[in-house]
Design an enzyme around this catalytic site. Structure first.
Site, mmCIF file in Angstrom:
data_model
loop_
_atom_site.group_PDB
_atom_site.id
_atom_site.type_symbol
_atom_site.label_atom_id
_atom_site.label_comp_id
_atom_site.label_asym_id
_atom_site.label_seq_id
_atom_site.Cartn_x
_atom_site.Cartn_y
_atom_site.Cartn_z
ATOM 1 N N CYS A 273 0.817 -1.230 0.000
ATOM 2 C CA CYS A 273 0.000 0.000 0.000
ATOM 3 C C CYS A 273 0.843 1.269 0.000
ATOM 4 O O CYS A 273 0.335 2.355 -0.299
ATOM 5 C CB CYS A 273 -0.942 0.007 1.192
ATOM 6 S SG CYS A 273 -1.961 -1.454 1.271
ATOM 7 N N HIS B 244 -3.402 6.918 3.235
ATOM 8 C CA HIS B 244 -3.814 5.677 2.585
ATOM 9 C C HIS B 244 -5.237 5.347 3.036
ATOM 10 O O HIS B 244 -5.558 5.419 4.217
ATOM 11 C CB HIS B 244 -2.843 4.558 2.984
ATOM 12 C CG HIS B 244 -3.296 3.202 2.554
ATOM 13 N ND1 HIS B 244 -3.764 2.935 1.289
ATOM 14 C CD2 HIS B 244 -3.376 2.022 3.235
ATOM 15 C CE1 HIS B 244 -4.101 1.666 1.205
ATOM 16 N NE2 HIS B 244 -3.885 1.088 2.366
ATOM 17 N N ASN C 283 -10.196 -0.299 0.019
ATOM 18 C CA ASN C 283 -8.743 -0.211 0.066
ATOM 19 C C ASN C 283 -8.174 -0.647 -1.291
ATOM 20 O O ASN C 283 -8.226 -1.824 -1.627
ATOM 21 C CB ASN C 283 -8.238 -1.112 1.200
ATOM 22 C CG ASN C 283 -6.730 -1.101 1.346
ATOM 23 O OD1 ASN C 283 -6.011 -0.604 0.481
ATOM 24 N ND2 ASN C 283 -6.250 -1.665 2.439
HETATM 25 O O1 UT7 Z 1 -3.855 -1.585 3.536
HETATM 26 C C1 UT7 Z 1 -2.942 -2.150 4.418
HETATM 27 C C2 UT7 Z 1 -3.248 -1.857 5.780
HETATM 28 N N1 UT7 Z 1 -4.476 -2.491 6.208
HETATM 29 C C3 UT7 Z 1 -5.171 -1.929 7.151
HETATM 30 O O2 UT7 Z 1 -4.803 -0.858 7.581
HETATM 31 C C4 UT7 Z 1 -6.346 -2.657 7.764
HETATM 32 C C5 UT7 Z 1 -6.250 -2.566 9.258
HETATM 33 N N2 UT7 Z 1 -7.293 -3.252 10.015
HETATM 34 C C6 UT7 Z 1 -8.600 -2.864 9.978
HETATM 35 O O3 UT7 Z 1 -8.975 -1.998 9.242
HETATM 36 C C7 UT7 Z 1 -9.540 -3.531 10.949
HETATM 37 O O4 UT7 Z 1 -8.813 -4.288 11.888
HETATM 38 C C8 UT7 Z 1 -10.605 -4.439 10.266
HETATM 39 C C9 UT7 Z 1 -11.618 -3.572 9.540
HETATM 40 C C10 UT7 Z 1 -9.932 -5.373 9.299
HETATM 41 C C11 UT7 Z 1 -11.362 -5.230 11.330
HETATM 42 O O5 UT7 Z 1 -11.935 -4.362 12.281
HETATM 43 P P1 UT7 Z 1 -11.793 -4.688 13.849
HETATM 44 O O6 UT7 Z 1 -12.551 -3.656 14.558
HETATM 45 O O7 UT7 Z 1 -10.321 -4.806 14.136
HETATM 46 O O8 UT7 Z 1 -12.556 -6.060 13.972
HETATM 47 P P2 UT7 Z 1 -12.008 -7.490 14.431
HETATM 48 O O9 UT7 Z 1 -11.095 -8.062 13.404
HETATM 49 O O10 UT7 Z 1 -11.507 -7.400 15.830
HETATM 50 O O11 UT7 Z 1 -13.357 -8.300 14.447
HETATM 51 C C12 UT7 Z 1 -14.396 -7.990 15.370
HETATM 52 C C13 UT7 Z 1 -15.524 -8.973 15.136
HETATM 53 C C14 UT7 Z 1 -15.059 -10.425 15.138
HETATM 54 O O12 UT7 Z 1 -16.069 -11.191 15.752
HETATM 55 P P3 UT7 Z 1 -15.883 -11.714 17.267
HETATM 56 O O13 UT7 Z 1 -14.643 -12.536 17.236
HETATM 57 O O14 UT7 Z 1 -15.741 -10.473 18.093
HETATM 58 O O15 UT7 Z 1 -17.135 -12.459 17.506
HETATM 59 C C15 UT7 Z 1 -15.014 -10.772 13.670
HETATM 60 O O16 UT7 Z 1 -15.214 -12.135 13.417
HETATM 61 O O17 UT7 Z 1 -16.124 -8.737 13.854
HETATM 62 C C16 UT7 Z 1 -16.158 -9.956 13.115
HETATM 63 N N3 UT7 Z 1 -16.008 -9.648 11.699
HETATM 64 C C17 UT7 Z 1 -17.046 -9.354 10.908
HETATM 65 N N4 UT7 Z 1 -18.366 -9.277 11.142
HETATM 66 C C18 UT7 Z 1 -19.169 -8.934 10.129
HETATM 67 C C19 UT7 Z 1 -14.873 -9.582 10.985
HETATM 68 N N5 UT7 Z 1 -15.165 -9.240 9.711
HETATM 69 C C20 UT7 Z 1 -16.508 -9.101 9.644
HETATM 70 C C21 UT7 Z 1 -17.389 -8.762 8.617
HETATM 71 N N6 UT7 Z 1 -18.701 -8.680 8.898
HETATM 72 N N7 UT7 Z 1 -16.972 -8.483 7.373
#
Ligand code: UT7
Length: 330
Positions: free
Chosen positions: A112, A257, A287
């Site tokens: 990225c 980004h 993204n």
């Molecule tokens: O471009 C390169 C750099 N990349 C980035 O900068 C991305 C950085 N990371 C992020 O943007 C975020 O971490 C995400 C958007 C990927 C995820 O957000 P989060 O607030 O960190 O969520 P999480 O991964 O902790 O997931 C929270 C919950 C989980 O459920 P449990 O375990 O709490 O029951 C996931 O399974 O949300 C669930 N989950 C979803 N639910 C509905 C994960 N993806 C989804 C989804 N829809 N698409």
């Protein structure tokens, strides 16, 4: 001696995939995606549309704005992680499509952060004493959805395809006028495994087991990446501002980004910028990896929201890890 941007261009494929469309593919919701990421929709390249095709559109737009013909381009620096083929470089495919046959062409792989890496590389090559290069196309392009596992809701809701390009030229105006005022690039290979495509390279060629485990697609430890991203981008921005002897109060636009609206807002806040100084278009594109900053810059310029001599701060963060920032006087 330095470089200035004399044209910008971008391209997004016609097909739009909305959050509601994704609700039909994986267990997710429009509400979850919007609140956790800020994304509402993203563009998806056609099956027969290669990275170099998207790049061609973006570069033609940028060259048109710059008033530069293909034979006047003597360098093409293309950032991507989703190029046309493992080799040759996508920059060479682009060269053929643009008929820019006077250009030296190569790809950069910094995920990225690739576009910002490209800006610093172009500046170094053009500013070098007795450089044969005067004018470069620097671009980020991704058909990243071909690396997307459409069964993995953790990642498939995040990405989109597109291309963004700039034409840069040697600046003859000394320290005044439009120019790249500074940049800083960083990498940390300790974290290679938190955001990657596990297989498909020489370390792990594709075989049946890889395909069964879907290791040919992007995997990411989102939370870990999130934490590192904010600190890294803020640090890079501060270093570039300090080196140029300006403060964030002097910045008209921060273009971070576009991975996640929460990350973007956190970076803006930590730099003491208000919302009206931070450009966000992640809602429309998702993204787009190496393309994201360049697409946003082009949108900003074409919408007439930036005036001559205003300062624009670009920053990015991505797999590798890689990150960096670049400061432009428009
Ligand atoms: O471009 C390169 C750099 N990349 C980035 O900068 C991305 C950085 N990371 C992020 O943007 C975020 O971490 C995400 C958007 C990927 C995820 O957000 P989060 O607030 O960190 O969520 P999480 O991964 O902790 O997931 C929270 C919950 C989980 O459920 P449990 O375990 O709490 O029951 C996931 O399974 O949300 C669930 N989950 C979803 N639910 C509905 C994960 N993806 C989804 C989804 N829809 N698409």
């Amino acid at each position: 001696m330095g470089i200035k941007i004399i044209g910008t261009g971008s391209y997004a494929p016609e097909k739009i995939l909305t959050n509601h469309d994704l609700e039909k593919i994986v267990d997710t919701s429009d509400e979850w995606i919007r609140t956790r990421t800020g994304i509402s929709e993203r563009h998806i390249a056609a099956p027969d549309e290669a990275a170099s095709d998207m790049a061609t559109h973006a570069c033609r737009n940028a060259m048109e704005m710059a008033g530069v013909s293909p034979d006047e381009v003597d360098l093409i620096i293309l950032a991507t992680i989703s190029g046309d083929k493992p080799f040759p470089s996508t920059a060479c495919f682009l060269q053929r499509k643009l008929e820019a046959f006077n250009a030296t062409c190569f790809d950069i792989q910094a995920a990225c952060s690739g576009f910002i890496y490209g800006i610093e590389v172009a500046e170094a090559m053009i500013s070098k004493q007795d450089s044969k290069y005067r004018r470069a196309l620097v671009l980020g392009v991704e058909k990243i959805t071909y690396l997307t596992n459409w069964e993995d809701r953790n990642t498939c809701v995040l990405f989109g395809d597109g291309a963004g390009a700039v034409v840069v030229e040697k600046s003859e105006e000394g320290n005044s006028g439009s120019r790249v005022l500074g940049s800083a690039l960083f990498s940390n290979g300790t974290y290679t495994d938190i955001l990657d495509v596990p297989a498909g390279g020489s370390a792990k060629p594709i075989d049946e087991e890889v395909l069964a485990n879907k290791e040919q697609f992007i995997q990411m430890e989102g939370k870990e990446v999130f934490k590192l991203a904010v600190n890294a981008m803020v640090g890079a921005c501060k270093e570039v501002l300090d080196k140029a002897s300006v403060t964030s109060k002097d910045i008209r636009w921060l273009i971070p980004h576009q991975a996640n609206k929460r990350i973007i807002s956190a970076v803006g806040k930590r730099l003491d910028l208000t919302e009206k100084n931070v450009y966000i278009n992640v809602d429309k594109y998702g993204n787009t990896s190496a393309a994201s900053v360049a697409i946003a810059l082009d949108e900003l310029v074409r919408s007439g929201q930036v005036e001559r001599d205003e300062l624009i701060l670009l920053t990015a963060f991505g797999a590798g890890l890689t990150w960096g920032a670049a400061l432009l006087r428009w």
